[in-house]
Design a protein around this motif. Structure first.
Motif, PDB file in Angstrom:
ATOM      1  N   SER A   1      23.812 -14.703 -16.366  1.00 31.65           N
ATOM      2  CA  SER A   1      24.921 -14.332 -16.171  1.00 31.65           C
ATOM      3  C   SER A   1      25.487 -13.573 -17.263  1.00 31.65           C
TER       4      SER A   1
ATOM      5  N   LYS B   1      31.334 -14.525 -20.837  1.00 37.18           N
ATOM      6  CA  LYS B   1      32.737 -14.022 -20.101  1.00 37.18           C
ATOM      7  C   LYS B   1      33.530 -12.906 -20.890  1.00 37.18           C
TER       8      LYS B   1
ATOM      9  N   ALA C   1      29.652  -6.187 -17.686  1.00 31.74           N
ATOM     10  CA  ALA C   1      29.215  -6.789 -16.498  1.00 31.74           C
ATOM     11  C   ALA C   1      28.925  -5.987 -15.161  1.00 31.74           C
TER      12      ALA C   1
ATOM     13  N   SER D   1      28.884  -7.089 -12.116  1.00 31.06           N
ATOM     14  CA  SER D   1      29.647  -7.583 -10.897  1.00 31.06           C
ATOM     15  C   SER D   1      30.674  -8.699 -11.359  1.00 31.06           C
ATOM     16  N   GLY D   2      31.621  -8.837 -10.507  1.00 30.81           N
ATOM     17  CA  GLY D   2      32.802  -9.783 -10.817  1.00 30.81           C
ATOM     18  C   GLY D   2      32.421 -11.033 -10.338  1.00 30.81           C
ATOM     19  N   GLY D   3      33.179 -12.224 -10.327  1.00 24.68           N
ATOM     20  CA  GLY D   3      33.015 -13.399  -9.927  1.00 24.68           C
ATOM     21  C   GLY D   3      32.748 -14.418 -10.759  1.00 24.68           C
TER      22      GLY D   3
ATOM     23  N   HIS E   1      29.978 -15.958 -11.790  1.00 26.18           N
ATOM     24  CA  HIS E   1      28.599 -15.864 -12.466  1.00 26.18           C
ATOM     25  C   HIS E   1      28.506 -14.379 -12.448  1.00 26.18           C
ATOM     26  N   PRO E   2      29.166 -13.460 -13.009  1.00 29.59           N
ATOM     27  CA  PRO E   2      28.986 -12.040 -13.306  1.00 29.59           C
ATOM     28  C   PRO E   2      27.408 -11.641 -13.658  1.00 29.59           C
TER      29      PRO E   2
ATOM     30  N   SER F   1      29.350 -17.361  -5.806  1.00 28.83           N
ATOM     31  CA  SER F   1      29.258 -16.548  -6.722  1.00 28.83           C
ATOM     32  C   SER F   1      27.976 -15.579  -7.057  1.00 28.83           C
TER      33      SER F   1
ATOM     34  N   GLY G   1      29.491 -10.490  -6.475  1.00 32.89           N
ATOM     35  CA  GLY G   1      30.655 -10.979  -6.802  1.00 32.89           C
ATOM     36  C   GLY G   1      31.185 -11.991  -5.834  1.00 32.89           C
TER      37      GLY G   1
ATOM     38  N   ALA H   1      34.802 -13.468  -6.317  1.00 33.87           N
ATOM     39  CA  ALA H   1      35.436 -12.168  -6.753  1.00 33.87           C
ATOM     40  C   ALA H   1      36.473 -11.668  -5.474  1.00 33.87           C
TER      41      ALA H   1
END
Length: 290
Positions: A58, A61, A66, A68-70, A72-73, A250, A274, A278
């Protein structure tokens, strides 16, 4: 070359053959992030490299790149490739990934390697439990510092072999027959009856629900291809398998469904990494319960 699943006997033969291979222990516990590391230290396949969901699979933070979002990007492909090189993984190696949690977490690395352009990656069917049941040896403690070999290499990214779908595309194609979402969360979470992790309960309107643990039998191995195909055919009810986009909370437990569809002969489908975490971060997006 193994590209979906590999059995414990096949892995033993592979390791004895001397072919270039790296084994990854991806064990993890979502509600106890340090437990996977403890499990690895207690027992892992000899030489297995530790691949931790939070630390290795992942984005940090604070990461600005990154993918993707969410919750666990995904790290960028470039960051991921740098990690692969740092542990000595090369483009000509066969990768084998496993965990102790029904392929819930090792599937993430399986997918990421495909995303990096690496086709030679397979999930150890049945996980560490199957390896031990077949008489496979284990060792304790780290292989070396942080569980990674001392040698390094340069992993060269090649064209993606998987489709990563962004939130914007999900929103733009919502309700269109060219996109069919399959949500791998447990049914109570999908219905919005409980939500232990995200700020909003529910699911994306129109999504289908198939909890990821339905793909494996009581022994933790993937069900036979014909059985998986029949189950996905029933779920999709005439929808084109090629239109499926997998999601979960995620983007992690969605992957066993993706692998199962491939094992079933339904092709390699897409991932919305995401996922719900996300999607629900914007209260303006449509959400459903029930």
């Amino acid at each position: 070359m193994y590209t979906t699943l590999i059995s414990a006997p096949q892995l033993q033969a592979l390791l004895q053959s001397g072919q270039p291979c790296m084994v990854f222990d991806c064990s993890f516990e979502l509600m106890q992030p340090g437990a996977g590391e403890q499990q690895y230290q207690q027992a892992h396949i000899p030489g297995a490299v530790r691949a931790d969901l939070d630390r290795h699979l992942s984005a940090a933070k604070t990461a600005l790149d990154a993918a993707s979002g969410g919750r666990h990007p995904l790290p960028s492909r470039e960051t991921f490739a740098a990690w692969l090189g740092s542990i000595g993984f090369g483009n000509t190696m066969q990768a084998v990934v496993y965990d102790r949690q029904g392929a819930n977490y090792c599937g993430r690395l399986w997918w990421m390697l495909k995303w990096g352009g690496h086709e030679a990656v397979a999930v150890l069917d049945g996980g560490l439990q199957a390896w031990q049941a077949h008489g496979g040896a284990t060792e304790t403690g780290p292989t070396s510092k942080d569980g990674a070999p001392a040698s390094t290499s340069k992993y060269l990214l090649t064209p993606e072999k998987t489709a990563l779908i962004a939130t914007e595309k999900i929103a733009n194609q919502l309700g269109h027959p060219s996109q069919n979402l399959v949500d791998a969360r447990g049914t109570p979470r999908f219905k919005g009856e409980v939500e232990p992790l995200d700020p909003v309960a529910g699911h994306i309107p129109g999504a289908l629900n198939r909890p990821f643990n339905l793909n494996v039998d009581a022994d933790g191995k993937f069900k036979p291809a014909a059985e998986l195909r029949a189950e996905f055919d029933a779920l999709l009810a005439g929808r084109d398998p090629a239109t499926v986009v997998h999601m979960c909370g995620s983007g992690v437990s969605a992957v066993p469904n993706l692998i199962a569809m491939e094992v079933a002969g339904l092709g390699r489908t897409a991932l919305y990494a995401g996922s719900w975490s996300a999607w629900c971060s914007d209260s303006q997006r449509p959400m459903a319960q029930g």
